[in-house]
Design a protein around this motif. Structure first.
Motif, PDB file in Angstrom:
ATOM      1  N   GLU A 199      -1.319   6.754 -18.406  1.00  0.00           N
ATOM      2  CA  GLU A 199      -1.959   7.556 -17.375  1.00  0.00           C
ATOM      3  C   GLU A 199      -1.848   6.926 -15.993  1.00  0.00           C
ATOM      4  O   GLU A 199      -2.390   7.459 -15.026  1.00  0.00           O
ATOM      5  N   LYS A 200      -1.132   5.772 -15.940  1.00  0.00           N
ATOM      6  CA  LYS A 200      -0.896   5.103 -14.655  1.00  0.00           C
ATOM      7  C   LYS A 200      -2.194   4.837 -13.894  1.00  0.00           C
ATOM      8  O   LYS A 200      -2.322   5.120 -12.695  1.00  0.00           O
ATOM      9  N   ILE A 201      -3.175   4.280 -14.606  1.00  0.00           N
ATOM     10  CA  ILE A 201      -4.447   3.909 -13.970  1.00  0.00           C
ATOM     11  C   ILE A 201      -4.174   2.755 -13.022  1.00  0.00           C
ATOM     12  O   ILE A 201      -3.614   1.734 -13.420  1.00  0.00           O
ATOM     13  N   ALA A 205      -1.359  -3.215 -13.744  1.00  0.00           N
ATOM     14  CA  ALA A 205      -2.402  -2.643 -12.896  1.00  0.00           C
ATOM     15  C   ALA A 205      -2.891  -3.696 -11.909  1.00  0.00           C
ATOM     16  O   ALA A 205      -2.939  -4.888 -12.210  1.00  0.00           O
ATOM     17  N   LYS A 206      -3.261  -3.241 -10.745  1.00  0.00           N
ATOM     18  CA  LYS A 206      -3.746  -4.141  -9.702  1.00  0.00           C
ATOM     19  C   LYS A 206      -5.139  -4.643 -10.027  1.00  0.00           C
ATOM     20  O   LYS A 206      -6.000  -3.878 -10.468  1.00  0.00           O
ATOM     21  N   ILE A 207      -5.373  -5.954  -9.842  1.00  0.00           N
ATOM     22  CA  ILE A 207      -6.724  -6.494 -10.005  1.00  0.00           C
ATOM     23  C   ILE A 207      -7.459  -6.313  -8.675  1.00  0.00           C
ATOM     24  O   ILE A 207      -7.069  -6.864  -7.648  1.00  0.00           O
ATOM     25  N   GLY A 208      -8.495  -5.506  -8.709  1.00  0.00           N
ATOM     26  CA  GLY A 208      -9.313  -5.320  -7.518  1.00  0.00           C
ATOM     27  C   GLY A 208     -10.254  -6.499  -7.337  1.00  0.00           C
ATOM     28  O   GLY A 208     -10.242  -7.471  -8.096  1.00  0.00           O
ATOM     29  N   GLY A 209     -11.086  -6.439  -6.338  1.00  0.00           N
ATOM     30  CA  GLY A 209     -12.047  -7.510  -6.100  1.00  0.00           C
ATOM     31  C   GLY A 209     -13.170  -7.493  -7.116  1.00  0.00           C
ATOM     32  O   GLY A 209     -13.222  -6.650  -8.014  1.00  0.00           O
TER      33      GLY A 209
END
Length: 333
Positions: free
Chosen positions: A270-272, A295-299
Protein backbone atom coordinates in the motif's frame (compact mmCIF):
# COMPACT_ATOMS: atom_id res chain seq x y z
CA UNK A 1 -14.00 77.74 73.33
CA UNK A 2 -10.73 76.77 71.72
CA UNK A 3 -8.67 73.96 73.09
CA UNK A 4 -4.99 74.18 72.55
CA UNK A 5 -4.20 70.44 71.95
CA UNK A 6 -0.73 69.32 71.19
CA UNK A 7 -0.16 65.69 70.20
CA UNK A 8 1.99 63.72 72.58
CA UNK A 9 4.45 61.02 71.61
CA UNK A 10 1.96 58.39 72.74
CA UNK A 11 -0.85 59.84 70.61
CA UNK A 12 1.38 59.89 67.50
CA UNK A 13 2.27 56.21 68.05
CA UNK A 14 -1.41 55.37 68.27
CA UNK A 15 -2.09 57.14 64.97
CA UNK A 16 0.74 55.29 63.22
CA UNK A 17 -0.39 51.93 64.60
CA UNK A 18 -3.94 52.49 63.35
CA UNK A 19 -2.67 53.46 59.90
CA UNK A 20 -0.43 50.40 59.71
CA UNK A 21 -3.35 48.11 60.47
CA UNK A 22 -5.49 49.78 57.84
CA UNK A 23 -2.79 49.82 55.13
CA UNK A 24 -3.09 46.16 54.01
CA UNK A 25 -6.84 46.56 53.47
CA UNK A 26 -6.23 49.70 51.42
CA UNK A 27 -3.46 48.18 49.30
CA UNK A 28 -4.88 44.66 48.79
CA UNK A 29 -6.80 44.27 45.51
CA UNK A 30 -10.44 43.25 45.56
CA UNK A 31 -9.52 39.87 44.07
CA UNK A 32 -7.57 38.85 47.17
CA UNK A 33 -10.51 36.78 48.36
CA UNK A 34 -10.06 34.57 45.28
CA UNK A 35 -6.37 33.92 46.00
CA UNK A 36 -5.13 30.37 46.50
CA UNK A 37 -5.44 29.00 50.04
CA UNK A 38 -2.32 28.86 52.19
CA UNK A 39 -2.33 25.06 51.97
CA UNK A 40 -2.88 23.72 48.46
CA UNK A 41 -5.28 20.81 48.05
CA UNK A 42 -3.33 17.57 47.45
CA UNK A 43 -4.49 15.68 44.37
CA UNK A 44 -3.11 12.75 42.38
CA UNK A 45 -3.17 12.12 38.63
CA UNK A 46 -2.32 8.68 37.34
CA UNK A 47 -0.09 9.69 34.38
CA UNK A 48 1.73 12.73 33.04
CA UNK A 49 -0.75 13.82 30.35
CA UNK A 50 -3.62 13.80 32.83
CA UNK A 51 -1.41 15.53 35.39
CA UNK A 52 -0.88 18.48 33.04
CA UNK A 53 -4.62 18.85 32.42
CA UNK A 54 -5.26 18.85 36.18
CA UNK A 55 -2.60 21.51 36.69
CA UNK A 56 -4.13 23.69 33.99
CA UNK A 57 -7.52 23.62 35.70
CA UNK A 58 -6.35 23.51 39.31
CA UNK A 59 -3.87 26.34 39.04
CA UNK A 60 -2.50 27.67 42.32
CA UNK A 61 -5.10 25.95 44.46
CA UNK A 62 -3.82 22.39 43.97
CA UNK A 63 -0.63 20.43 44.50
CA UNK A 64 -0.55 17.67 41.88
CA UNK A 65 1.36 14.41 42.37
CA UNK A 66 1.72 12.07 39.39
CA UNK A 67 2.11 8.29 39.54
CA UNK A 68 3.50 7.57 36.06
CA UNK A 69 5.74 10.49 35.20
CA UNK A 70 7.18 11.90 31.95
CA UNK A 71 8.32 9.26 29.43
CA UNK A 72 6.77 6.57 31.66
CA UNK A 73 4.67 3.69 30.34
CA UNK A 74 1.44 3.29 32.30
CA UNK A 75 0.75 -0.07 30.60
CA UNK A 76 3.61 -1.75 32.47
CA UNK A 77 3.70 0.46 35.60
CA UNK A 78 4.11 -1.26 38.95
CA UNK A 79 3.08 0.93 41.92
CA UNK A 80 5.51 1.28 44.82
CA UNK A 81 4.74 1.96 48.52
CA UNK A 82 5.46 5.65 47.91
CA UNK A 83 2.66 5.69 45.34
CA UNK A 84 0.22 4.23 47.88
CA UNK A 85 1.14 7.06 50.24
CA UNK A 86 0.50 9.69 47.55
CA UNK A 87 -2.95 8.22 46.97
CA UNK A 88 -3.66 7.92 50.70
CA UNK A 89 -2.81 11.58 51.27
CA UNK A 90 -4.81 12.91 48.32
CA UNK A 91 -8.19 14.59 48.53
CA UNK A 92 -8.94 13.81 44.88
CA UNK A 93 -7.51 11.11 42.61
CA UNK A 94 -7.89 11.60 38.86
CA UNK A 95 -7.82 8.50 36.65
CA UNK A 96 -8.18 8.12 32.90
CA UNK A 97 -10.56 5.20 33.05
CA UNK A 98 -11.46 2.99 30.06
CA UNK A 99 -9.23 0.32 31.61
CA UNK A 100 -6.02 2.29 31.06
CA UNK A 101 -4.76 1.89 34.62
CA UNK A 102 -5.16 -1.85 35.12
CA UNK A 103 -3.25 -1.60 38.40
CA UNK A 104 -5.36 1.19 39.90
CA UNK A 105 -7.96 -0.82 41.79
CA UNK A 106 -5.24 -2.69 43.66
CA UNK A 107 -3.45 0.56 44.48
CA UNK A 108 -6.62 2.23 45.76
CA UNK A 109 -7.38 -0.74 47.97
CA UNK A 110 -3.87 -1.01 49.38
CA UNK A 111 -3.67 2.75 50.07
CA UNK A 112 -6.89 2.87 52.08
CA UNK A 113 -7.55 6.30 50.61
CA UNK A 114 -10.70 8.27 51.31
CA UNK A 115 -10.09 10.47 48.25
CA UNK A 116 -12.79 11.23 45.71
CA UNK A 117 -12.08 9.31 42.49
CA UNK A 118 -12.71 11.29 39.30
CA UNK A 119 -12.76 9.47 35.95
CA UNK A 120 -11.49 12.05 33.48
CA UNK A 121 -12.80 10.21 30.40
CA UNK A 122 -16.41 10.24 31.63
CA UNK A 123 -18.66 11.10 28.70
CA UNK A 124 -16.20 10.04 26.00
CA UNK A 125 -17.60 7.84 23.24
CA UNK A 126 -15.21 4.87 23.52
CA UNK A 127 -13.63 3.14 20.57
CA UNK A 128 -13.43 -0.62 20.32
CA UNK A 129 -9.92 -2.04 20.42
CA UNK A 130 -8.21 -1.87 17.03
CA UNK A 131 -7.82 -5.64 16.62
CA UNK A 132 -11.58 -6.02 16.49
CA UNK A 133 -11.82 -3.53 13.63
CA UNK A 134 -8.97 -4.62 11.42
CA UNK A 135 -8.80 -8.35 11.77
CA UNK A 136 -8.18 -8.84 8.06
CA UNK A 137 -4.91 -6.90 8.38
CA UNK A 138 -3.35 -10.05 9.84
CA UNK A 139 -2.61 -13.36 8.19
CA UNK A 140 -4.75 -16.33 9.12
CA UNK A 141 -1.62 -18.07 10.44
CA UNK A 142 -1.16 -15.26 12.95
CA UNK A 143 -4.72 -15.35 14.26
CA UNK A 144 -4.24 -17.71 17.18
CA UNK A 145 -1.14 -16.02 18.54
CA UNK A 146 -2.56 -12.52 18.03
CA UNK A 147 -5.81 -13.50 19.74
CA UNK A 148 -3.89 -14.75 22.77
CA UNK A 149 -2.15 -11.40 23.10
CA UNK A 150 -5.38 -9.48 22.56
CA UNK A 151 -7.20 -11.56 25.18
CA UNK A 152 -4.65 -10.31 27.69
CA UNK A 153 -5.14 -6.75 26.48
CA UNK A 154 -8.91 -7.14 26.61
CA UNK A 155 -8.65 -8.18 30.24
CA UNK A 156 -6.72 -5.01 31.00
CA UNK A 157 -8.75 -2.58 28.88
CA UNK A 158 -12.19 -4.16 28.87
CA UNK A 159 -12.16 -4.34 25.03
CA UNK A 160 -11.94 -0.53 24.73
CA UNK A 161 -9.22 1.77 23.47
CA UNK A 162 -8.23 3.90 26.48
CA UNK A 163 -6.21 6.57 24.63
CA UNK A 164 -9.12 9.01 24.36
CA UNK A 165 -6.98 12.10 25.05
CA UNK A 166 -5.51 11.85 21.53
CA UNK A 167 -8.65 13.61 20.29
CA UNK A 168 -8.58 17.25 21.35
CA UNK A 169 -12.38 17.22 21.54
CA UNK A 170 -12.10 14.48 24.15
CA UNK A 171 -9.49 16.48 26.04
CA UNK A 172 -12.12 19.19 26.45
CA UNK A 173 -14.36 16.61 28.14
CA UNK A 174 -11.46 15.71 30.41
CA UNK A 175 -11.12 19.39 31.37
CA UNK A 176 -14.82 19.68 32.21
CA UNK A 177 -14.69 16.54 34.37
CA UNK A 178 -11.56 17.78 36.14
CA UNK A 179 -13.21 21.15 36.79
CA UNK A 180 -16.30 19.53 38.27
CA UNK A 181 -14.22 17.15 40.40
CA UNK A 182 -12.15 19.98 41.84
CA UNK A 183 -15.23 22.10 42.58
CA UNK A 184 -16.88 19.19 44.39
CA UNK A 185 -13.81 18.75 46.58
CA UNK A 186 -13.08 22.46 47.04
CA UNK A 187 -16.26 24.55 46.63
CA UNK A 188 -14.45 27.72 47.72
CA UNK A 189 -12.37 27.51 44.54
CA UNK A 190 -15.34 27.25 42.16
CA UNK A 191 -14.76 30.61 40.46
CA UNK A 192 -11.04 29.92 39.97
CA UNK A 193 -11.57 26.42 38.60
CA UNK A 194 -14.33 27.55 36.24
CA UNK A 195 -12.21 30.44 34.97
CA UNK A 196 -9.12 28.27 34.47
CA UNK A 197 -11.13 25.60 32.66
CA UNK A 198 -12.75 28.14 30.34
CA UNK A 199 -9.42 29.78 29.47
CA UNK A 200 -7.76 26.43 28.81
CA UNK A 201 -10.69 25.15 26.74
CA UNK A 202 -10.28 28.21 24.50
CA UNK A 203 -6.65 27.18 23.97
CA UNK A 204 -7.81 23.68 23.08
CA UNK A 205 -10.27 25.13 20.56
CA UNK A 206 -7.37 26.91 18.87
CA UNK A 207 -5.26 23.75 19.02
CA UNK A 208 -7.96 21.69 17.33
CA UNK A 209 -8.21 24.21 14.51
CA UNK A 210 -4.44 23.99 14.12
CA UNK A 211 -4.57 20.18 13.91
CA UNK A 212 -7.37 20.21 11.33
CA UNK A 213 -5.53 22.72 9.16
CA UNK A 214 -2.33 20.67 9.29
CA UNK A 215 -4.12 17.45 8.33
CA UNK A 216 -5.94 19.19 5.49
CA UNK A 217 -2.57 20.11 4.00
CA UNK A 218 -1.51 16.43 3.80
CA UNK A 219 -2.60 14.65 0.57
CA UNK A 220 -5.40 12.18 1.50
CA UNK A 221 -3.54 9.22 -0.02
CA UNK A 222 -0.56 9.87 2.28
CA UNK A 223 -2.49 10.02 5.56
CA UNK A 224 -1.39 6.53 6.60
CA UNK A 225 1.46 5.76 8.99
CA UNK A 226 2.88 3.11 11.30
CA UNK A 227 3.39 3.68 15.04
CA UNK A 228 4.84 1.39 17.68
CA UNK A 229 1.57 0.62 19.44
CA UNK A 230 -2.03 1.44 18.70
CA UNK A 231 -2.40 4.67 20.68
CA UNK A 232 -3.62 7.05 17.97
CA UNK A 233 -6.99 5.56 17.07
CA UNK A 234 -8.98 8.50 18.49
CA UNK A 235 -6.70 10.94 16.66
CA UNK A 236 -7.16 9.06 13.40
CA UNK A 237 -10.93 8.86 13.77
CA UNK A 238 -11.23 12.55 14.65
CA UNK A 239 -8.95 13.96 11.97
CA UNK A 240 -9.03 11.50 9.09
CA UNK A 241 -5.77 9.58 9.40
CA UNK A 242 -5.08 5.85 9.47
CA UNK A 243 -2.65 4.39 12.01
CA UNK A 244 -1.32 0.84 11.89
CA UNK A 245 0.58 -0.66 14.81
CA UNK A 246 2.31 -3.99 15.34
CA UNK A 247 1.70 -4.05 19.10
CA UNK A 248 -1.99 -3.37 19.51
CA UNK A 249 -3.43 -1.11 22.20
CA UNK A 250 -1.06 -2.10 25.01
CA UNK A 251 2.72 -2.03 25.00
CA UNK A 252 2.65 -4.94 27.44
CA UNK A 253 2.14 -7.57 24.72
CA UNK A 254 5.00 -7.96 22.26
CA UNK A 255 4.23 -8.03 18.58
CA UNK A 256 4.44 -11.50 17.08
CA UNK A 257 6.72 -12.29 14.16
CA UNK A 258 3.65 -13.01 12.05
CA UNK A 259 2.11 -9.64 12.88
CA UNK A 260 5.31 -7.81 11.99
CA UNK A 261 5.67 -9.73 8.72
CA UNK A 262 2.05 -8.95 7.82
CA UNK A 263 2.57 -5.25 8.45
CA UNK A 264 5.76 -5.21 6.38
CA UNK A 265 3.85 -6.73 3.46
CA UNK A 266 1.06 -4.22 3.95
CA UNK A 267 3.46 -1.27 3.93
CA UNK A 268 5.04 -2.47 0.69
CA UNK A 269 1.72 -3.24 -1.01
CA UNK A 270 0.00 0.00 0.00
CA UNK A 271 3.11 2.21 -0.13
CA UNK A 272 2.63 3.56 3.40
CA UNK A 273 5.11 6.44 3.50
CA UNK A 274 6.30 6.72 7.10
CA UNK A 275 6.82 4.95 10.41
CA UNK A 276 7.14 6.68 13.77
CA UNK A 277 8.82 5.89 17.06
CA UNK A 278 7.15 6.64 20.38
CA UNK A 279 8.83 7.95 23.50
CA UNK A 280 7.57 5.00 25.57
CA UNK A 281 8.51 2.21 23.16
CA UNK A 282 11.67 0.35 22.19
CA UNK A 283 12.64 1.87 18.81
CA UNK A 284 14.19 -1.32 17.42
CA UNK A 285 10.92 -2.75 16.11
CA UNK A 286 10.09 0.37 14.12
CA UNK A 287 13.68 0.62 12.88
CA UNK A 288 13.48 -2.97 11.60
CA UNK A 289 10.18 -2.32 9.83
CA UNK A 290 11.60 0.82 8.20
CA UNK A 291 14.74 -1.00 7.08
CA UNK A 292 12.77 -3.82 5.47
CA UNK A 293 10.20 -1.62 3.73
CA UNK A 294 12.07 1.54 2.85
CA UNK A 295 9.46 3.61 4.67
CA UNK A 296 10.71 6.88 6.07
CA UNK A 297 11.32 7.05 9.82
CA UNK A 298 9.55 10.14 11.09
CA UNK A 299 10.45 11.94 14.29
CA UNK A 300 9.56 10.83 17.78
CA UNK A 301 5.90 11.13 18.72
CA UNK A 302 4.25 11.07 22.13
CA UNK A 303 1.31 8.81 22.83
CA UNK A 304 0.85 7.84 26.49
CA UNK A 305 3.31 10.18 28.23
CA UNK A 306 4.70 13.68 28.02
CA UNK A 307 8.38 14.44 27.66
CA UNK A 308 10.34 15.90 30.54
CA UNK A 309 10.58 19.68 30.92
CA UNK A 310 13.51 19.86 28.48
CA UNK A 311 11.72 17.89 25.77
CA UNK A 312 9.36 19.05 23.02
CA UNK A 313 6.19 17.71 24.63
CA UNK A 314 6.21 18.78 28.28
CA UNK A 315 2.53 19.81 28.19
CA UNK A 316 -0.54 18.40 26.49
CA UNK A 317 -0.70 21.22 23.97
CA UNK A 318 3.01 20.89 23.22
CA UNK A 319 2.53 17.13 22.74
CA UNK A 320 -0.24 17.52 20.17
CA UNK A 321 1.67 20.25 18.34
CA UNK A 322 4.83 18.13 18.28
CA UNK A 323 2.97 15.11 16.94
CA UNK A 324 1.17 16.99 14.21
CA UNK A 325 4.44 18.65 13.18
CA UNK A 326 6.12 15.24 12.91
CA UNK A 327 3.21 13.78 10.93
CA UNK A 328 3.07 16.76 8.58
CA UNK A 329 6.81 16.82 7.97
CA UNK A 330 6.93 13.13 7.07
CA UNK A 331 3.73 12.91 5.05
CA UNK A 332 3.61 16.19 3.13
CA UNK A 333 6.72 15.52 1.06
Amino acid sequence: MLINWRPTRRSWLAVFATAALAAPALLTPASAQDAAPAAKMPVVATFSILSDLVKQVGGDRVAVSVLVGPNGDAHVFQPAPADAKKVADAKVVFVNGLGFEGWMDRLLKSSGTKAKIVVASEGVTPREMAHEEEGDAHDADATHEADAAHEHEGHEHGGLDPHAWQSVANAKLYVANIRDGLIAADPAGQAAYASNAAAYTAKLDALENEVKAAIAAIPPERRRIITSHDAFGYFGAAYGMEFIAPQGVSTEAEASAQDVASIIRQIKAEKIPAVFMENISDPRLIQRIAAETGAKIGGEVYSDALSDDKGPASTYIDMIENNIHQFSSALSS
